[in-house]
Design an enzyme around this catalytic site. Structure first.
Site, short mmCIF file in Angstrom:
data_model
loop_
_atom_site.label_atom_id
_atom_site.label_comp_id
_atom_site.label_asym_id
_atom_site.label_seq_id
_atom_site.Cartn_x
_atom_site.Cartn_y
_atom_site.Cartn_z
N CYS A 169 0.80 -1.22 0.00
CA CYS A 169 0.00 0.00 0.00
C CYS A 169 0.83 1.28 0.00
O CYS A 169 0.27 2.37 -0.07
CB CYS A 169 -0.97 -0.01 1.18
N HIS A 309 -2.76 8.53 6.11
CA HIS A 309 -3.08 7.24 5.49
C HIS A 309 -4.54 6.92 5.79
O HIS A 309 -5.27 6.50 4.90
CB HIS A 309 -2.15 6.16 6.03
N GLU A 320 -0.92 5.96 13.35
CA GLU A 320 -0.39 7.16 12.72
C GLU A 320 -0.67 8.42 13.53
O GLU A 320 0.10 9.38 13.47
CB GLU A 320 -0.86 7.29 11.27
N LYS A 341 -9.43 8.67 1.90
CA LYS A 341 -9.98 7.32 1.78
C LYS A 341 -11.42 7.26 2.26
O LYS A 341 -12.15 6.33 1.92
CB LYS A 341 -9.12 6.32 2.57
N HIS A 346 -9.83 2.61 -0.37
CA HIS A 346 -8.40 2.28 -0.32
C HIS A 346 -8.04 1.45 -1.54
O HIS A 346 -8.35 0.26 -1.61
CB HIS A 346 -8.11 1.51 0.97
N PHE A 405 0.88 -3.23 4.48
CA PHE A 405 1.14 -4.57 4.99
C PHE A 405 2.60 -4.94 4.73
O PHE A 405 3.16 -4.62 3.69
CB PHE A 405 0.24 -5.59 4.30
#
Length: 417
Positions: A169, A309, A320, A341, A346, A405
């Site tokens: 990602c 994010h 975050e 998002k 996403h 990930f």
């Protein structure tokens, strides 16, 4: 001497907005593009919603041969490239093609092409040994993710450094960071940089269902993506592409190009911890932020906006938030933060490029997109997440972060030229 890297062209294929201006209008309106999946019957799956792109390849200028040859992700990238190059005003044919590079990111490559062909070759999964005689000639290209970068290079006539980055990602942000480095070190004068992913398919739904990463809030598709909200329950899968034209600032100014923003800092780290898990202290993301700011020669007080994010999973949002506090100190409480998002889902490897495209427009136009669907903030996420409504806000220096990930953590700083 290191060269300054200017963004002079932006091309976008996104849920709710094909094209740079429709995309920006949707984001600043706070409108969501998430809905029940229409590409296949989602009923068997735990999460049945996604942010799909309303995309007509032929209406977007692709020929029948291109549509037959290219996976949906490649089609997105080529259409976004055309818009970005046209927007930049650069005449690629007039220059040295060996000085034009390509840097494209993708997390899952040609997912739709691969899955479609597997279904045919295996006779809908009934045959363990697939029959290659039913394969299309393009199957090998679907299996090799670098096909996506090749298609962009062919479209641009680029003969310089060409790379496909696949870091989950963070792929989109990493690809643009790599493209900027090619210009900074003199390897290229112009780089077509961005990312693309089209992962909305049964295999993707099944995979994310298995780890319960996507939201099961199927009854409310438009409000299901809720980063930083107390009631969030997972991310909404998306798709799309964004491509930027990067070039040396001095050359861009010499030809009178419009400069949206500079890419003034980029850094990446890994947590070497867990395939999907994140440490709550946000240390690795904070280190990437600090390093990117150091490269950009800015301090925490210079940061005017943070593009988070903001996936809408509890561990990511808290991770975050901690990273912003760790890297920016008290300034974290005074800078607006938002997650787009909440509106476009996403799109895995593509999202970092879509977010940097949005950040360049934030710098250029002085408007911060909102975090849609943020009605009840999580008490552990106590920063200014710009809920529901866009905000006029001069943003000379913008921070964007990405998390993926495998423990990937990336940060980029964009600044007004």
């Amino acid at each position: 001497m290191t060269r300054d890297v200017a963004i002079t062209g932006i091309g976008v294929v996104a849920p709710g907005g094909v094209g740079r201006e429709p995309y920006w209008e949707m984001l600043t309106a706070g409108r969501t593009a998430t809905r029940r999946i229409t590409f296949y019957d989602p009923e068997p799956f735990r999460s049945q919603i996604a942010a799909e792109v309303d995309f007509d390849a032929r209406a977007s200028g692709l020929t029948d041969r291109q549509v037959r040859r290219m996976d949906r992700a490649a089609q997105f990238a080529v259409v976004a490239t055309r818009e970005a190059v046209s927007d930049s005003g650069v005449d690629l044919a007039a220059g040295d093609p060996a000085r034009v590079g390509v840097s494209i990111g993708s997390a899952v490559g040609c997912t739709i092409g691969l899955e479609t062909e597997y279904v045919v070759l295996s006779d809908n999964g009934r045959e363990w040994l697939v029959d290659h005689r039913y394969a299309v000639p393009q199957l090998y290209g679907y299996m090799v993710p670098s096909t996506l970068a090749v298609e962009v290079a062919w479209e641009a006539g680029a003969e310089g450094p060409t790379v496909l980055l696949s870091n989950g990602c963070t792929s989109g942000m990493d690809a643009i960071g790599h493209g900027a480095a090619l210009i900074q070190d003199g390897s290229a004068d112009i780089v077509i940089a961005g990312a693309t992913d089209a992962p909305i398919s049964p295999i993707s739904s099944a995979a994310f269902d298995a780890i319960k990463a996507t939201t099961p809030n199927n009854a409310n598709p438009r409000t299901a993506s809720r980063p930083f909200d107390r009631d969030r329950d997972g991310f909404v899968l998306g798709e799309g592409s964004a491509v930027l034209v990067l070039e040396d600032l001095a050359a861009a100014r010499a030809r009178g190009a419009h400069v949206y923003a500079l890419i003034s800092g980029f850094a990446a780290r890994s947590n070497a911890f867990h395939m999907t898990g994140l440490k709550p202290d946000g240390r690795e993301m904070a280190e990437a932020i600090t390093r990117a700011m150091r490269q950009a020669r800015v301090n925490p007080d210079d940061i005017c906006y943070i593009n988070a994010h903001g996936s809408g999973t509890k561990q990511n949002d808290r991770h975050e938030t901690a990273a912003f506090k760790r890297s920016l100190g008290q300034r974290a409480y005074g800078v607006p933060v938002s997650s787009i998002k909440s509106m476009i889902g996403h799109s895995l490897g593509a999202i970092g490029a879509l977010e940097l495209a949005a950040c360049a427009l934030v710098v250029d136009r002085g408007v911060v997109p909102p975090t849609a669907n943020l009605h009840t903030p999580d008490p552990e996420c106590d920063l200014d997440y710009v809920p529901l409504t866009a905000r006029e806000h001069a943003a000379d220096t913008v921070l964007s972060v990405a998390s993926g990930f495998g423990g990937f953590q990336s940060a980029a700083v964009l600044a007004r030229a």
